[in-house]
Design a protein around this motif. Structure first.
Motif, PDB file in Angstrom:
ATOM      1  N   LYS A 147      36.280  -8.922 -19.035  1.00  0.00           N
ATOM      2  CA  LYS A 147      35.459 -10.134 -19.051  1.00  0.00           C
ATOM      3  C   LYS A 147      34.051  -9.773 -18.564  1.00  0.00           C
ATOM      4  CE  LYS A 147      38.591 -12.227 -16.451  1.00  0.00           C
ATOM      5  NZ  LYS A 147      39.835 -11.439 -16.660  1.00  0.00           N
ATOM      6  N   LEU A 148      33.035 -10.290 -19.242  1.00  0.00           N
ATOM      7  CA  LEU A 148      31.643  -9.942 -18.946  1.00  0.00           C
ATOM      8  C   LEU A 148      30.845 -11.187 -18.576  1.00  0.00           C
ATOM      9  CD1 LEU A 148      30.940  -7.564 -21.979  1.00  0.00           C
ATOM     10  CD2 LEU A 148      31.680  -6.888 -19.686  1.00  0.00           C
ATOM     11  N   GLU A 149      29.936 -11.030 -17.604  1.00  0.00           N
ATOM     12  CA  GLU A 149      29.042 -12.131 -17.263  1.00  0.00           C
ATOM     13  C   GLU A 149      27.738 -11.584 -16.701  1.00  0.00           C
ATOM     14  OE1 GLU A 149      30.814 -14.644 -14.280  1.00  0.00           O
ATOM     15  OE2 GLU A 149      30.385 -13.222 -12.654  1.00  0.00           O
ATOM     16  N   LEU A 150      26.709 -12.416 -16.709  1.00  0.00           N
ATOM     17  CA  LEU A 150      25.409 -12.081 -16.133  1.00  0.00           C
ATOM     18  C   LEU A 150      25.162 -12.974 -14.921  1.00  0.00           C
ATOM     19  CD1 LEU A 150      23.292 -11.938 -19.419  1.00  0.00           C
ATOM     20  CD2 LEU A 150      24.267 -10.005 -18.159  1.00  0.00           C
ATOM     21  N   GLU A 151      24.600 -12.384 -13.875  1.00  0.00           N
ATOM     22  CA  GLU A 151      24.237 -13.134 -12.669  1.00  0.00           C
ATOM     23  C   GLU A 151      22.736 -12.959 -12.440  1.00  0.00           C
ATOM     24  OE1 GLU A 151      23.782 -15.383  -9.849  1.00  0.00           O
ATOM     25  OE2 GLU A 151      25.936 -15.176 -10.225  1.00  0.00           O
ATOM     26  N   ASP A 152      22.047 -14.061 -12.143  1.00  0.00           N
ATOM     27  CA  ASP A 152      20.593 -14.028 -12.012  1.00  0.00           C
ATOM     28  C   ASP A 152      20.105 -13.391 -10.717  1.00  0.00           C
ATOM     29  OD1 ASP A 152      20.291 -15.292 -14.448  1.00  0.00           O
ATOM     30  OD2 ASP A 152      20.301 -17.297 -13.563  1.00  0.00           O
ATOM     31  N   SER A 153      20.856 -13.581  -9.641  1.00  0.00           N
ATOM     32  CA  SER A 153      20.319 -13.250  -8.325  1.00  0.00           C
ATOM     33  C   SER A 153      21.236 -12.322  -7.529  1.00  0.00           C
ATOM     34  CB  SER A 153      20.094 -14.540  -7.530  1.00  0.00           C
ATOM     35  OG  SER A 153      19.869 -14.282  -6.172  1.00  0.00           O
ATOM     36  N   PHE A 154      20.642 -11.276  -6.979  1.00  0.00           N
ATOM     37  CA  PHE A 154      21.358 -10.354  -6.100  1.00  0.00           C
ATOM     38  C   PHE A 154      21.862 -11.105  -4.860  1.00  0.00           C
ATOM     39  CE2 PHE A 154      21.778  -7.017  -2.908  1.00  0.00           C
ATOM     40  CZ  PHE A 154      22.322  -5.972  -3.631  1.00  0.00           C
ATOM     41  N   LYS A 155      21.033 -11.993  -4.323  1.00  0.00           N
ATOM     42  CA  LYS A 155      21.438 -12.759  -3.142  1.00  0.00           C
ATOM     43  C   LYS A 155      22.623 -13.669  -3.457  1.00  0.00           C
ATOM     44  CE  LYS A 155      17.028 -12.789  -0.653  1.00  0.00           C
ATOM     45  NZ  LYS A 155      15.947 -13.640  -0.088  1.00  0.00           N
ATOM     46  N   SER A 196      17.646  -0.637  -2.529  1.00  0.00           N
ATOM     47  CA  SER A 196      16.424  -0.602  -1.727  1.00  0.00           C
ATOM     48  C   SER A 196      16.770  -0.856  -0.262  1.00  0.00           C
ATOM     49  CB  SER A 196      15.452  -1.682  -2.215  1.00  0.00           C
ATOM     50  OG  SER A 196      15.939  -2.978  -1.886  1.00  0.00           O
ATOM     51  N   GLN A 197      15.806  -0.602   0.606  1.00  0.00           N
ATOM     52  CA  GLN A 197      16.028  -0.862   2.032  1.00  0.00           C
ATOM     53  C   GLN A 197      16.212  -2.358   2.289  1.00  0.00           C
ATOM     54  OE1 GLN A 197      16.625   1.587   4.185  1.00  0.00           O
ATOM     55  NE2 GLN A 197      17.201  -0.062   5.601  1.00  0.00           N
ATOM     56  N   ASN A 198      15.476  -3.179   1.547  1.00  0.00           N
ATOM     57  CA  ASN A 198      15.635  -4.632   1.687  1.00  0.00           C
ATOM     58  C   ASN A 198      17.057  -5.065   1.342  1.00  0.00           C
ATOM     59  OD1 ASN A 198      12.982  -5.066   2.455  1.00  0.00           O
ATOM     60  ND2 ASN A 198      12.271  -5.385   0.346  1.00  0.00           N
ATOM     61  N   GLU A 199      17.609  -4.500   0.286  1.00  0.00           N
ATOM     62  CA  GLU A 199      18.972  -4.844  -0.126  1.00  0.00           C
ATOM     63  C   GLU A 199      19.995  -4.352   0.897  1.00  0.00           C
ATOM     64  OE1 GLU A 199      18.171  -4.877  -4.954  1.00  0.00           O
ATOM     65  OE2 GLU A 199      18.693  -3.003  -3.915  1.00  0.00           O
ATOM     66  N   ARG A 200      19.741  -3.193   1.447  1.00  0.00           N
ATOM     67  CA  ARG A 200      20.674  -2.677   2.467  1.00  0.00           C
ATOM     68  C   ARG A 200      20.667  -3.574   3.706  1.00  0.00           C
ATOM     69  NH1 ARG A 200      19.102   2.652   0.301  1.00  0.00           N
ATOM     70  NH2 ARG A 200      21.026   3.609  -0.504  1.00  0.00           N
ATOM     71  N   GLU A 201      19.531  -4.155   4.004  1.00  0.00           N
ATOM     72  CA  GLU A 201      19.483  -5.092   5.125  1.00  0.00           C
ATOM     73  C   GLU A 201      20.306  -6.339   4.819  1.00  0.00           C
ATOM     74  OE1 GLU A 201      18.160  -5.121   8.266  1.00  0.00           O
ATOM     75  OE2 GLU A 201      17.930  -2.961   7.912  1.00  0.00           O
ATOM     76  N   LEU A 202      20.271  -6.775   3.555  1.00  0.00           N
ATOM     77  CA  LEU A 202      20.997  -7.977   3.163  1.00  0.00           C
ATOM     78  C   LEU A 202      22.507  -7.791   3.243  1.00  0.00           C
ATOM     79  CD1 LEU A 202      18.942  -9.169   0.046  1.00  0.00           C
ATOM     80  CD2 LEU A 202      19.053 -10.279   2.281  1.00  0.00           C
ATOM     81  N   PHE A 203      22.993  -6.588   2.908  1.00  0.00           N
ATOM     82  CA  PHE A 203      24.446  -6.416   2.874  1.00  0.00           C
ATOM     83  C   PHE A 203      25.002  -5.557   4.013  1.00  0.00           C
ATOM     84  CE2 PHE A 203      23.353  -3.078  -0.522  1.00  0.00           C
ATOM     85  CZ  PHE A 203      23.649  -1.966   0.249  1.00  0.00           C
ATOM     86  N   LYS A 204      24.226  -5.374   5.060  1.00  0.00           N
ATOM     87  CA  LYS A 204      24.679  -4.493   6.136  1.00  0.00           C
ATOM     88  C   LYS A 204      25.915  -5.009   6.871  1.00  0.00           C
ATOM     89  CE  LYS A 204      21.405  -6.319   9.590  1.00  0.00           C
ATOM     90  NZ  LYS A 204      20.254  -5.980  10.473  1.00  0.00           N
ATOM     91  N   GLU A 205      26.197  -6.309   6.762  1.00  0.00           N
ATOM     92  CA  GLU A 205      27.378  -6.874   7.417  1.00  0.00           C
ATOM     93  C   GLU A 205      28.623  -6.804   6.532  1.00  0.00           C
ATOM     94  OE1 GLU A 205      27.233  -7.654  10.545  1.00  0.00           O
ATOM     95  OE2 GLU A 205      25.071  -7.254  10.583  1.00  0.00           O
ATOM     96  N   PHE A 206      28.446  -6.348   5.308  1.00  0.00           N
ATOM     97  CA  PHE A 206      29.572  -6.255   4.390  1.00  0.00           C
ATOM     98  C   PHE A 206      30.301  -4.913   4.567  1.00  0.00           C
ATOM     99  CE2 PHE A 206      27.216  -9.654   2.523  1.00  0.00           C
ATOM    100  CZ  PHE A 206      28.118 -10.411   1.799  1.00  0.00           C
TER     101      PHE A 206
END
Length: 223
Positions: A141-149, A187-197
Motif C-alpha cells: 500500500k502506498l501513500e504520500l504525507e505532506d509533513s515530516f512533523k 538534518s540536525q533539525n530533524e534529529r532534534e525533532l525525533f531525539k525522544e523516539f
C-alpha cells in the motif's frame, strides 16, 4: 509468473485484452482449453479460469474454481521513506514487495529534493508485476504525507533508522513502523525533532545509500 492480475477476477466470465492478452497468447502460447491462475489483489482468492474463446484482440475465460490462499509476510512492516530520486524508488520497490513490506509512506525531509515527484500509478504497476512473479496475494500500500512533523505526531511507536548503538537486530521484533532518511540522511533539525523516539542502527561503520539501508532493514525485520 505465478498468476496474472485482472481487477475483475472473481466474475464468472472474463475478457482478457492488451498486455495480458499479448503475454498469454504471444509469450505463453495459450490456447482454448488451457487453464490460467488469476488474482485481483484485493482479496485472498486465487481464481482459476479456462480459456473458452480466442480472437485476434481478446480472450474469453470462464471461472472453474477459486481457492482462498493468502501469501503474505508473517509480520507487518510499515516503512516511512523520505523521498529520494523516483528512479531509485522504481528500481528497488519490487524487492521490498517481495520481502513482504505492508505499506510505504513517502514524505519529504530537509535533504529530499523537492522537485522529485512520486508517480504512485507507475509504482503500483511495478508492484502488480512483482506480486505476479513472486506469488504475493497483495501489493504494498502506498501513500504520500505532506509533513515530516506530521509523521512524528501520527506514529508514536515509530522507530528511526540512523546512526545508533542500539542495533536493529536487537529491536527487530518490536519494529512495526520504521522511518528511513533520504540520501544525505537527516538534518540536525530533524534529529532534534525525533531525539525522544526509538533510534536504531546497523552494526557497521559504512555509510549506506538510502535504498540499501531500507532493504537491509526490511530483510532483518521480516525474514
Amino acid at each position: 509468473m505465478q498468476f496474472i492480475f485482472e481487477e475483475d477476477a472473481k466474475n464468472e466470465f472474463l475478457q482478457i485484452k492488451d498486455e495480458n492478452y499479448n503475454y498469454l497468447i504471444k509469450a505463453r502460447r495459450k490456447k482454448i482449453g488451457d487453464e490460467i491462475n488469476i488474482r485481483n489483489l484485493s482479496d485472498d482468492f486465487l481464481y482459476r479460469y479456462k480459456i473458452v474463446n480466442v480472437s485476434k484482440k481478446d480472450l474469453s475465460l470462464e471461472l472453474i474454481s477459486k481457492d482462498e490462499k493468502s501469501v503474505e509476510a508473517r509480520k507487518t512492516l510499515h516503512l516511512i521513506w523520505c523521498v529520494v530520486d523516483p528512479k531509485t524508488i522504481e528500481k528497488n520497490i519490487a524487492s521490498l514487495n517481495e520481502l513482504g513490506v505492508d505499506k510505504i509512506t513517502f514524505v519529504y525531509s530537509e535533504f529530499s529534493q523537492k522537485n522529485f515527484k512520486i508517480n504512485l500509478e507507475r509504482l503500483e504497476k511495478i508492484l502488480v508485476n512483482s506480486s505476479s512473479q513472486c506469488g504475493r496475494s497483495s501489493i504494498i500500500k502506498l501513500e504520500l504525507e505532506d509533513s515530516f512533523k506530521n509523521i512524528l505526531e501520527k506514529y508514536k511507536d515509530l522507530y528511526i533508522l540512523d546512526f545508533s548503538n542500539s542495533l536493529i537486530d536487537e529491536k527487530k521484533d518490536s519494529i512495526a513502523t520504521l522511518l528511513i532518511g533520504p540520501e544525505g540522511g537527516f538534518s540536525q533539525n530533524e534529529r532534534e525533532l525525533f531525539k525522544e523516539f526509538n533510534i536504531v542502527g546497523f552494526n557497521s561503520n559504512i555509510i549506506l545509500k538510502s535504498e540499501t539501508a531500507l532493504i537491509s532493514a526490511s530483510a532483518k525485520i521480516l525474514i
